[in-house]
Design an enzyme around this catalytic site. Structure first.
Site, PDB file in Angstrom:
ATOM      1  N   SER A 179       0.792  -1.235   0.000  1.00 48.96           N
ATOM      2  CA  SER A 179       0.000   0.000   0.000  1.00 48.96           C
ATOM      3  C   SER A 179       0.823   1.284   0.000  1.00 48.96           C
ATOM      4  O   SER A 179       0.250   2.364  -0.163  1.00 48.96           O
ATOM      5  CB  SER A 179      -0.951   0.017   1.194  1.00 48.96           C
ATOM      6  OG  SER A 179      -2.094  -0.715   0.873  1.00 48.96           O
ATOM      7  N   LYS A 232       0.270   3.595  -2.826  1.00 50.41           N
ATOM      8  CA  LYS A 232      -0.940   4.428  -2.982  1.00 50.41           C
ATOM      9  C   LYS A 232      -0.614   5.918  -3.138  1.00 50.41           C
ATOM     10  O   LYS A 232      -1.184   6.573  -4.016  1.00 50.41           O
ATOM     11  CB  LYS A 232      -1.933   4.149  -1.852  1.00 50.41           C
ATOM     12  CG  LYS A 232      -2.595   2.770  -2.048  1.00 50.41           C
ATOM     13  CD  LYS A 232      -3.456   2.351  -0.903  1.00 50.41           C
ATOM     14  CE  LYS A 232      -4.259   1.095  -1.293  1.00 50.41           C
ATOM     15  NZ  LYS A 232      -4.346   0.091  -0.269  1.00 50.41           N
ATOM     16  N   TYR A 269      -3.376  -2.599 -10.609  1.00 53.86           N
ATOM     17  CA  TYR A 269      -3.296  -2.429  -9.151  1.00 53.86           C
ATOM     18  C   TYR A 269      -2.422  -3.513  -8.510  1.00 53.86           C
ATOM     19  O   TYR A 269      -1.563  -3.222  -7.666  1.00 53.86           O
ATOM     20  CB  TYR A 269      -4.722  -2.441  -8.559  1.00 53.86           C
ATOM     21  CG  TYR A 269      -4.720  -2.386  -7.052  1.00 53.86           C
ATOM     22  CD1 TYR A 269      -4.397  -1.210  -6.376  1.00 53.86           C
ATOM     23  CD2 TYR A 269      -4.992  -3.525  -6.296  1.00 53.86           C
ATOM     24  CE1 TYR A 269      -4.357  -1.180  -4.990  1.00 53.86           C
ATOM     25  CE2 TYR A 269      -4.962  -3.498  -4.910  1.00 53.86           C
ATOM     26  CZ  TYR A 269      -4.643  -2.323  -4.262  1.00 53.86           C
ATOM     27  OH  TYR A 269      -4.588  -2.285  -2.894  1.00 53.86           O
ATOM     28  N   TYR A 278      -3.772   3.237   7.822  1.00 54.87           N
ATOM     29  CA  TYR A 278      -4.997   2.429   7.929  1.00 54.87           C
ATOM     30  C   TYR A 278      -5.907   3.011   9.017  1.00 54.87           C
ATOM     31  O   TYR A 278      -5.903   4.225   9.227  1.00 54.87           O
ATOM     32  CB  TYR A 278      -4.670   0.957   8.240  1.00 54.87           C
ATOM     33  CG  TYR A 278      -3.742   0.303   7.246  1.00 54.87           C
ATOM     34  CD1 TYR A 278      -4.141   0.086   5.939  1.00 54.87           C
ATOM     35  CD2 TYR A 278      -2.474  -0.097   7.612  1.00 54.87           C
ATOM     36  CE1 TYR A 278      -3.300  -0.536   5.026  1.00 54.87           C
ATOM     37  CE2 TYR A 278      -1.626  -0.718   6.702  1.00 54.87           C
ATOM     38  CZ  TYR A 278      -2.047  -0.932   5.417  1.00 54.87           C
ATOM     39  OH  TYR A 278      -1.212  -1.530   4.517  1.00 54.87           O
ATOM     40  N   VAL A 286       1.338  -3.769   3.853  1.00 59.18           N
ATOM     41  CA  VAL A 286       1.375  -5.067   4.538  1.00 59.18           C
ATOM     42  C   VAL A 286       2.662  -5.857   4.252  1.00 59.18           C
ATOM     43  O   VAL A 286       2.874  -6.902   4.841  1.00 59.18           O
ATOM     44  CB  VAL A 286       0.124  -5.937   4.225  1.00 59.18           C
ATOM     45  CG1 VAL A 286      -1.133  -5.300   4.787  1.00 59.18           C
ATOM     46  CG2 VAL A 286      -0.005  -6.209   2.738  1.00 59.18           C
TER      47      VAL A 286
HETATM   48  N1  GLU Z   1      -1.972  -5.536  -2.330  1.00 63.18           N
HETATM   49  C1  GLU Z   1      -2.564  -5.367  -1.051  1.00 63.18           C
HETATM   50  C2  GLU Z   1      -4.070  -5.422  -1.164  1.00 63.18           C
HETATM   51  O1  GLU Z   1      -4.661  -4.631  -1.825  1.00 63.18           O
HETATM   52  C3  GLU Z   1      -2.102  -4.101  -0.417  1.00 63.18           C
HETATM   53  C4  GLU Z   1      -2.551  -4.086   0.984  1.00 63.18           C
HETATM   54  C5  GLU Z   1      -1.805  -3.162   1.878  1.00 63.18           C
HETATM   55  O2  GLU Z   1      -0.583  -3.060   1.872  1.00 63.18           O
HETATM   56  O3  GLU Z   1      -2.530  -2.510   2.626  1.00 63.18           O
HETATM   57  O4  GLU Z   1      -4.680  -6.253  -0.597  1.00 63.18           O
END
Ligand code: GLU
Length: 308
Positions: A61, A64, A192, A244, A262
């Site tokens: 993430s 992002k 993505y 988060y 994550v």
């Molecule tokens: N590729 C992960 C997902 O979308 C990223 C999650 C993350 O790092 O929060 O589930």
């Protein structure tokens, strides 16, 4: 500075025991749960580090804010904001943000670019004739921000995400039913999943954070990578939504804009002062690096980093 980082790293290391590796993407279970590293880069290009800083891991993430930056560069703030809002959802990153409406505009307002639905929409906003082209432009921007032309996708993690990404598929198809995605949903998702599987080190994350801290200019030079107003926009969203549903807790304990993933990465931005990259794959209940947050908390305390 090196001495301080070594000292704080040693004190934070035991906290790795209290966390768990992400297990919903099977390939991420191969990481070493005890690993921990910190890399600091300042706007003048000076750098310091301690611990596990050469290990490569997937950005997850932390991509992002880069997706958001590419969407901003291609469309400007007004267009991006009309598609995806800026309010914290207070829900997990992959929540089906169902609100009681079928109105597209209202739905957009209740998303932000740091949750999965918002980030999946960012992929659609990137310019390019095909999703391969959109992804290639995102990868180029990532390499430029990190000043590392060797950054590539971790194919094994990408395949693992693609094979197990049912929740992300559900989110994307929901966006399609609201008319927010045009065209082939699987192609958007592919962009993505690839974006999340980009391989980085702590140093790469520190450099990306340093550009955001330096209001869009490359550290140690005057090269402008993106306009200052985009840094302000991205950093503000990182502060309220980047960690988060632990963003409020992080704001009171550490007090700086940051984004976690994550894979165990955290990219933190101390406006005008430094970018920080963390790697620590043992995660807390919100999906944040447990020892990484502890390390940042102590570092912030010792260096008076909180913007508050
Ligand atoms: N590729 C992960 C997902 O979308 C990223 C999650 C993350 O790092 O929060 O589930």
């Amino acid at each position: 500075m090196e001495q301080l980082l070594e000292e704080l790293l040693e004190a934070s290391q035991p906290y790795t025991q209290n966390g768990k590796l992400a297990n919903y993407i099977p390939e991420l279970l191969k990481a070493d749960p005890n690993a921990l590293g910190i890399y600091v880069m300042r706007p003048d290009g000076k750098r310091s580090w301690a611990g596990d800083c050469t290990h490569k891991f997937t950005i997850q993430s932390v991509v992002k804010p880069i997706l958001l930056l590419q969407a901003l560069l291609d469309n400007g703030i007004d267009v991006v904001r009309s598609h995806v809002g800026v309010e914290a959802t207070g829900k997990p990153f992959d929540a089906i943000n169902a609100i009681n409406t079928n109105e597209k505009a209202l739905y957009s307002e209740h998303l932000n670019p740091m949750v999965n639905m918002g980030a999946i929409l960012m992929c659609t906003l990137i310019h390019g004739d095909t999703y391969q082209e959109k992804f290639d432009r995102l990868l180029d921007l990532t390499r430029k921000l990190a000043d590392n032309p060797d950054i590539v996708v971790d194919e094994a993690v990408y395949q693992s995400e693609k094979a197990t990404g049912s929740k992300n598929r559900a989110l994307a198809y929901l966006l399609k039913t609201y008319g927010m995605i045009q065209g082939d949903v699987e192609e958007v998702l592919d962009c993505y999943f690839r974006a999340c599987s980009i391989q980085v080190t702590c140093k790469d994350l520190a450099r990306i954070g340093a550009v955001l801290a330096n209001r869009g200019r490359a550290p140690g030079s005057d090269e402008r990578i993106f306009p200052a107003k985009f840094a302000q926009y991205v950093n503000a969203i990182l502060l309220t939504c980047g960690m988060y549903d632990g963003s409020g807790d992080f704001a009171v304990r550490v007090g700086i804009p940051a984004k976690s993933g994550v894979g165990g990465g955290i990219m933190a931005v101390v406006p005008t002062r430094m970018g920080i990259g963390i790697f620590g794959p043992a995660l807390d209940k919100n999906g944040n690096s447990i020892a990484g947050i502890r390390l940042l908390e102590e570092f912030s305390h010792r260096m008076y980093l909180s913007i508050f």
